[in-house]
Design an enzyme around this catalytic site. Structure first.
Site, PDB file in Angstrom:
ATOM      1  N   THR A   8       1.283  -0.671  -0.220  1.00 59.11           N
ATOM      2  CA  THR A   8      -0.215  -0.340  -0.148  1.00 59.11           C
ATOM      3  C   THR A   8       0.911   1.072  -0.287  1.00 59.11           C
ATOM      4  O   THR A   8       2.265   1.175   0.419  1.00 59.11           O
ATOM      5  CB  THR A   8      -0.840   0.038   1.404  1.00 59.11           C
ATOM      6  OG1 THR A   8      -1.620   1.349   1.029  1.00 59.11           O
ATOM      7  CG2 THR A   8      -0.253   0.386   2.635  1.00 59.11           C
ATOM      8  N   LYS A  11      -0.626   6.016   4.177  1.00 62.54           N
ATOM      9  CA  LYS A  11       0.547   5.996   4.870  1.00 62.54           C
ATOM     10  C   LYS A  11      -0.355   5.815   6.807  1.00 62.54           C
ATOM     11  O   LYS A  11       0.693   5.375   6.983  1.00 62.54           O
ATOM     12  CB  LYS A  11       1.142   7.471   5.178  1.00 62.54           C
ATOM     13  CG  LYS A  11       2.496   7.964   3.698  1.00 62.54           C
ATOM     14  CD  LYS A  11       2.870   9.542   3.956  1.00 62.54           C
ATOM     15  CE  LYS A  11       3.983   8.926   3.969  1.00 62.54           C
ATOM     16  NZ  LYS A  11       4.495   8.837   2.322  1.00 62.54           N
ATOM     17  N   LYS A  13      -3.173   3.702   6.970  1.00 60.75           N
ATOM     18  CA  LYS A  13      -2.173   2.217   7.315  1.00 60.75           C
ATOM     19  C   LYS A  13      -1.276   1.538   7.230  1.00 60.75           C
ATOM     20  O   LYS A  13      -1.336   0.797   8.367  1.00 60.75           O
ATOM     21  CB  LYS A  13      -2.791   1.660   5.443  1.00 60.75           C
ATOM     22  CG  LYS A  13      -4.671   1.007   4.978  1.00 60.75           C
ATOM     23  CD  LYS A  13      -4.411   0.108   4.199  1.00 60.75           C
ATOM     24  CE  LYS A  13      -5.466  -0.113   3.567  1.00 60.75           C
ATOM     25  NZ  LYS A  13      -5.415  -1.125   2.196  1.00 60.75           N
ATOM     26  N   ASP A  69      -7.008  -7.742   0.949  1.00 61.37           N
ATOM     27  CA  ASP A  69      -7.730  -7.521   0.353  1.00 61.37           C
ATOM     28  C   ASP A  69      -9.688  -7.490   1.362  1.00 61.37           C
ATOM     29  O   ASP A  69      -9.783  -8.222   2.563  1.00 61.37           O
ATOM     30  CB  ASP A  69      -8.024  -8.694  -0.599  1.00 61.37           C
ATOM     31  CG  ASP A  69      -9.332  -7.910  -1.433  1.00 61.37           C
ATOM     32  OD1 ASP A  69      -9.213  -6.537  -2.202  1.00 61.37           O
ATOM     33  OD2 ASP A  69      -9.703  -8.546  -2.714  1.00 61.37           O
ATOM     34  N   THR A  70     -10.256  -6.750   1.294  1.00 60.72           N
ATOM     35  CA  THR A  70     -11.395  -6.940   2.477  1.00 60.72           C
ATOM     36  C   THR A  70     -12.437  -6.856   1.333  1.00 60.72           C
ATOM     37  O   THR A  70     -12.497  -5.976  -0.234  1.00 60.72           O
ATOM     38  CB  THR A  70     -11.796  -5.496   2.800  1.00 60.72           C
ATOM     39  OG1 THR A  70     -10.114  -5.874   3.349  1.00 60.72           O
ATOM     40  CG2 THR A  70     -12.217  -4.480   3.964  1.00 60.72           C
ATOM     41  N   PHE A 150     -14.772   5.908   4.986  1.00 55.83           N
ATOM     42  CA  PHE A 150     -14.831   5.639   4.060  1.00 55.83           C
ATOM     43  C   PHE A 150     -15.792   4.367   3.714  1.00 55.83           C
ATOM     44  O   PHE A 150     -16.195   3.050   4.606  1.00 55.83           O
ATOM     45  CB  PHE A 150     -13.873   5.817   3.887  1.00 55.83           C
ATOM     46  CG  PHE A 150     -12.805   4.438   4.366  1.00 55.83           C
ATOM     47  CD1 PHE A 150     -12.769   3.005   3.149  1.00 55.83           C
ATOM     48  CD2 PHE A 150     -11.977   4.886   4.404  1.00 55.83           C
ATOM     49  CE1 PHE A 150     -11.953   2.112   3.728  1.00 55.83           C
ATOM     50  CE2 PHE A 150     -11.251   3.310   4.938  1.00 55.83           C
ATOM     51  CZ  PHE A 150     -11.270   1.992   4.497  1.00 55.83           C
ATOM     52  N   GLY A 151     -15.895   3.927   2.259  1.00 51.58           N
ATOM     53  CA  GLY A 151     -16.165   3.058   1.929  1.00 51.58           C
ATOM     54  C   GLY A 151     -18.372   3.327   2.128  1.00 51.58           C
ATOM     55  O   GLY A 151     -18.993   3.595   2.530  1.00 51.58           O
ATOM     56  N   TYR A 152     -18.012   1.909   2.863  1.00 57.41           N
ATOM     57  CA  TYR A 152     -19.523   1.072   2.740  1.00 57.41           C
ATOM     58  C   TYR A 152     -19.611   1.463   4.672  1.00 57.41           C
ATOM     59  O   TYR A 152     -20.921   1.739   5.589  1.00 57.41           O
ATOM     60  CB  TYR A 152     -20.821  -0.527   2.728  1.00 57.41           C
ATOM     61  CG  TYR A 152     -20.395  -0.380   1.730  1.00 57.41           C
ATOM     62  CD1 TYR A 152     -21.451  -0.467   0.778  1.00 57.41           C
ATOM     63  CD2 TYR A 152     -18.786  -1.123   1.078  1.00 57.41           C
ATOM     64  CE1 TYR A 152     -20.789  -1.341  -0.705  1.00 57.41           C
ATOM     65  CE2 TYR A 152     -18.985  -1.763  -0.457  1.00 57.41           C
ATOM     66  CZ  TYR A 152     -20.126  -1.370  -1.203  1.00 57.41           C
ATOM     67  OH  TYR A 152     -19.775  -1.859  -2.133  1.00 57.41           O
ATOM     68  N   LYS A 173     -13.494   2.501  16.472  1.00 59.74           N
ATOM     69  CA  LYS A 173     -13.591   1.827  14.479  1.00 59.74           C
ATOM     70  C   LYS A 173     -12.461   0.286  14.956  1.00 59.74           C
ATOM     71  O   LYS A 173     -12.737  -0.124  14.715  1.00 59.74           O
ATOM     72  CB  LYS A 173     -13.498   2.204  13.816  1.00 59.74           C
ATOM     73  CG  LYS A 173     -14.052   1.184  12.594  1.00 59.74           C
ATOM     74  CD  LYS A 173     -13.586   2.393  11.239  1.00 59.74           C
ATOM     75  CE  LYS A 173     -13.574   1.515   9.943  1.00 59.74           C
ATOM     76  NZ  LYS A 173     -13.491   1.525   8.926  1.00 59.74           N
TER      77      LYS A 173
END
Length: 195
Positions: A8, A11, A13, A69-70, A150-152, A173
């Site tokens: 990745t 930074k 993460k 991967d998620t 972010f995302g869902y 989280k």
């Protein structure tokens, strides 16, 4: 100190995972090994994609590597969007479009149970690749709540909580997130690693 590439350039993460690993290992980004190309993600499972990315880095840059991967897996939709979570509503990878499509596909369903699943693949430290999985079960809310994440995140409410991921701060989280759980397993594996 052993260097491992985390596949990745995010930074945030990298800092998050480095904090979990302690100081026996130093994480390096794709930039630091001069990997500028888009990593391949053509598999139809999270495990397959994570392995494909980690193998690609190890084979082309001779650096031990882990990749993740998620996916969001929704029971009523046969575990869709799953591996296609980022591009559920199309190649533009737009979170708002993805959420709209998800909510509209769930209108006819009473069952709103779902889970977020992260798989981390580690390649190059041991003869065989290692996989680490983190899962958080929850439900998809009928509308969006919160502005973090972010995302869902605005429509995913973890089991036993009254708030979506997007209503929680990062610390909250991370204590229960799928990525956090997978990283804990990776960290515990690495802490016991003897070269």
């Amino acid at each position: 100190m052993i260097e491992i590439c985390f596949a990745t350039n995010n930074k945030h993460k990298i800092e998050e995972v480095q904090a979990a690993l302690g100081n026996q290992f130093r994480l390096i980004s794709l930039d630091e090994i001069n990997c500028k190309e888009e990593l391949p993600e053509t598999q139809d499972t999270l495990e397959g994609n994570a392995l494909q990315k980690a193998n690609y880095v190890f084979q082309n840059y001779a650096t031990p590597c882990f990749a993740d991967d998620t996916g969001l897996e929704v029971s009523a939709l046969n575990n869709a969007p799953g591996v296609y979570s980022a591009r559920y509503a199309g190649p533009q990878r737009n979170s708002d479009d993805n959420i709209e499509l998800l909510l509209s596909n769930l209108l006819a369903h009473k069952n709103r149970s779902a889970q977020f699943r992260t798989v981390i693949a580690l390649v190059g430290l041991t003869p065989d690749p290692s996989l680490f999985e983190g899962v958080v079960k929850g439900i998809i809310t009928p509308e969006r709540h919160g502005s973090h994440g972010f995302g869902y995140d605005p429509v995913f409410m973890p089991e036993g909580r009254q708030h979506t991921f997007a209503q929680m701060d990062l610390v909250q989280k991370n204590t229960l997130s799928h990525r956090g759980l997978a990283v804990k397993k990776l960290a515990s594996f690495l802490k016991n690693y003897k070269p």
